[in-house]
Design a protein around this motif. Structure first.
Motif, mmCIF file in Angstrom:
data_model
loop_
_atom_site.group_PDB
_atom_site.id
_atom_site.type_symbol
_atom_site.label_atom_id
_atom_site.label_comp_id
_atom_site.label_asym_id
_atom_site.label_seq_id
_atom_site.Cartn_x
_atom_site.Cartn_y
_atom_site.Cartn_z
ATOM 1 N N THR A 135 -27.371 49.864 29.514
ATOM 2 C CA THR A 135 -28.247 50.507 29.832
ATOM 3 C C THR A 135 -27.557 51.448 30.671
ATOM 4 N N ALA A 136 -28.424 52.694 30.768
ATOM 5 C CA ALA A 136 -27.754 53.972 31.705
ATOM 6 C C ALA A 136 -27.991 53.317 32.702
ATOM 7 N N GLU A 137 -28.802 52.402 33.693
ATOM 8 C CA GLU A 137 -28.600 51.814 35.266
ATOM 9 C C GLU A 137 -27.114 51.904 35.035
ATOM 10 N N GLY A 138 -26.784 50.379 34.097
ATOM 11 C CA GLY A 138 -25.473 49.292 34.321
ATOM 12 C C GLY A 138 -24.693 50.887 33.534
ATOM 13 N N GLY A 140 -23.908 53.724 34.808
ATOM 14 C CA GLY A 140 -24.148 54.582 36.527
ATOM 15 C C GLY A 140 -23.592 53.760 37.539
ATOM 16 N N SER A 141 -23.806 52.213 37.296
ATOM 17 C CA SER A 141 -23.396 51.753 38.644
ATOM 18 C C SER A 141 -21.709 51.441 37.844
ATOM 19 N N ASN A 284 -31.669 59.267 27.301
ATOM 20 C CA ASN A 284 -31.796 58.094 28.414
ATOM 21 C C ASN A 284 -32.660 58.680 29.657
ATOM 22 N N LEU A 286 -31.661 60.574 31.243
ATOM 23 C CA LEU A 286 -30.804 61.548 32.541
ATOM 24 C C LEU A 286 -31.332 62.936 32.894
ATOM 25 N N GLN A 297 -21.165 59.163 32.998
ATOM 26 C CA GLN A 297 -22.607 58.063 32.814
ATOM 27 C C GLN A 297 -22.947 58.182 31.084
ATOM 28 N N THR A 298 -22.548 58.531 30.766
ATOM 29 C CA THR A 298 -23.475 59.312 28.954
ATOM 30 C C THR A 298 -22.562 58.258 28.361
ATOM 31 N N ILE A 301 -23.129 54.511 27.000
ATOM 32 C CA ILE A 301 -24.367 53.940 25.970
ATOM 33 C C ILE A 301 -24.338 54.076 24.615
#
Ligand code: TRP
Length: 469
Positions: A135-138, A140-141, A284, A286, A297-298, A301
């Motif tokens: 996911t976008a959060e995943g 990102g982390s 997503n 963002l 970060q994109t 995904i």
């Protein structure tokens, strides 16, 4: 007619080899990493339009000027400027243009290598399947975990610097020509695939609108300077990289046609990258303005959800590393060529010295993403309120040093050098094409650079021109 000089460093095997090497220098992180994130930070469309105008009106003419100076001088930029200034009976202070270029290349490579290190790290993340289903959060982390850890960044930065110095030590020619021949076409194929994915993502229209619908209320004087600075950065202009590559150019090839080809390829890569990234940003949820982490970060995904994503993701980051690699060597080549010419050291030693120094300065960038992330040394100036040391290094080099270098190159080529010498060296006759070049370099570039600078410093305010209507 002055008889042509010869370079002691050898020369490209053909005009094509030069085109490939110069394209390798131009196409790099600037196109795929930097262009999307700065376009995102400065509101999209209007920024992109200013950038495109700068490529056409400043970038291409300055590229021709740099290749011309290099081919005529046939030495490192410092000695080329010295020799050509003597030839034109001009002040020998012109050699400082070469020195400033060496300094700019060195500072740019210090952070460029850190970002290239991120791309290296992502080759292995991707290969290990870290993005599958992410996911976008995943995603990102994963990015934060990497950049928060100075040790990891240092390891990747070190590996990239070693890779760069190995190629430089062996001479720019061996290996490089082959690498670019395969690199640029593969990069095109992968970017087009990603664009295909973005098209199906549901927000393609929104992404395109963001990139191509200019809204001049979203760009300010500083945004215009950044767009202009990026035109220099992405074409590797203003610091002698293209000049030193031009000094290895063997025969009388068309400098105009070559420069236009390189600029078009470079611009196409940047636009394809932007078209792949912004639809993903919007589909997503963002933010386009997240900054230097944008592609990291994109794009994962997309790789995490497409069939064969592990293979394509890995391949993409491998290509990105290669693109950065063929750019990095051109950033340090002016310094290395000078060390060989003036200090009598071997290429291998010159590469080690220059590489070690650059590596050390890179630590400033590494720490800017973690320990010093909240250290904003120039926060008292409003445009630098949130700028880390990395941001400031990038700003100083891309938006100040390169345009000033370009300004000096323009003045030297069109005001200091004898007109007949430039006619001879550009080798396209004295017709309308030459006159257009001469006009752009003589008037348009200097005036544009000066106006944009004055505007940012607030000494002159042109903003009403944008706001009118
Ligand atoms: N043009 C390269 C990129 O877009 C970076 C680069 C290589 C560069 N050589 C340069 C930038 C010289 C400025 C000057 O990634």
């Amino acid at each position: 007619m002055t008889p042509p000089r010869k370079s002691i460093h050898g020369s490209w095997s053909s005009r094509l080899a030069f085109v490939l090497a110069a394209t390798g220098s131009a196409v790099g992180l600037g196109n795929i990493w930097k262009f999307p994130y700065i376009a995102g930070e400065h509101g999209g469309g209007a920024f992109v339009l200013v950038y495109l105008a700068c490529i056409a009106l400043i970038g291409i003419p300055i590229m021709m000027a740099e290749v011309m100076l290099g081919r005529r001088g046939r030495q490192s930029p410092i000695n080329t400027m010295r020799a050509l200034a003597a030839e034109a009976n001009a002040n020998h202070a012109w050699r400082w243009v070469g020195w400033a270029g060496v300094a700019a290349g060195f500072l740019i490579l210090s952070y460029y290598s850190v970002i290239a290190g991120w791309a290296l790290a992502y080759v292995f993340r991707s290969m290990a399947g870290a993005f599958s289903g992410a996911t976008a959060e995943g995603v990102g982390s994963i990015f934060i975990q990497l950049t928060e850890d100075p040790e990891r960044l240092l390891a990747w930065h070190t590996i990239f610097m070693v890779m760069t110095m190995i190629v430089v030590a062996r001479g720019v020619k061996s290996g490089l020509e082959q690498a670019v021949r395969f690199l640029v076409p593969s990069l095109f194929v992968l970017l087009i695939m990603l664009d295909g994915y973005a098209m199906a993502s549901g927000a393609f229209d929104e992404g395109l609108r963001f990139l191509f619908t200019p809204d001049f209320s979203k760009i300010d004087a500083n945004g215009v300077l950044i767009a202009m600075g990026h035109a220099f950065f992405t074409l590797s202009l203003g610091m002698g990289a293209i000049m030193v590559y031009g000094s290895y150019l063997p025969e009388r090839a068309s400098i105009a046609r070559t420069s236009i080809t390189i600029a078009l390829l470079d611009t196409l890569v940047a636009l394809l990258a932007g078209m792949a990234i912004f639809p993903l940003v919007f589909s997503n949820g963002l933010e386009p303005g997240v900054g230097p982490g944008l592609i990291f970060q994109t794009l994962p995904i997309a790789f995490g959800h497409m069939t064969g994503g592990v293979v394509f993701g890995t391949l993409f980051f491998v290509l990105l590393v290669f693109a950065a690699w063929t750019s990095a060597i051109s950033l340090i080549e002016p310094a290395v060529a000078w060390l060989v010419e003036n200090k009598g050291v071997t290429r291998v030693h010159a590469s080690v010295y220059a590489g070690a120094a650059t590596w050390g300065v890179g630590l400033l960038t590494i720490l800017s993403f973690n320990r010093w992330a909240d250290f904003h040394p120039l926060s008292f100036i409003s445009i630098f309120e949130k700028s880390t040391i990395f941001d400031l290094l990038d700003y100083l080099t891309a938006n100040i040093m390169l345009p000033l270098g370009g300004l000096a190159i323009a003045i030297f080529s069109a005001w200091v050098m004898r007109r007949e010498d430039t006619v001879q060296e550009l080798d396209m006759g004295d017709g309308p094409a030459y006159r257009l070049w001469h006009f752009l370099v003589r008037y348009v570039t200097p005036v544009a650079v000066i106006i944009v600078f004055l505007n940012v410093t607030g000494l002159v305010d042109f903003s009403h021109l944008f706001r009118a209507g």
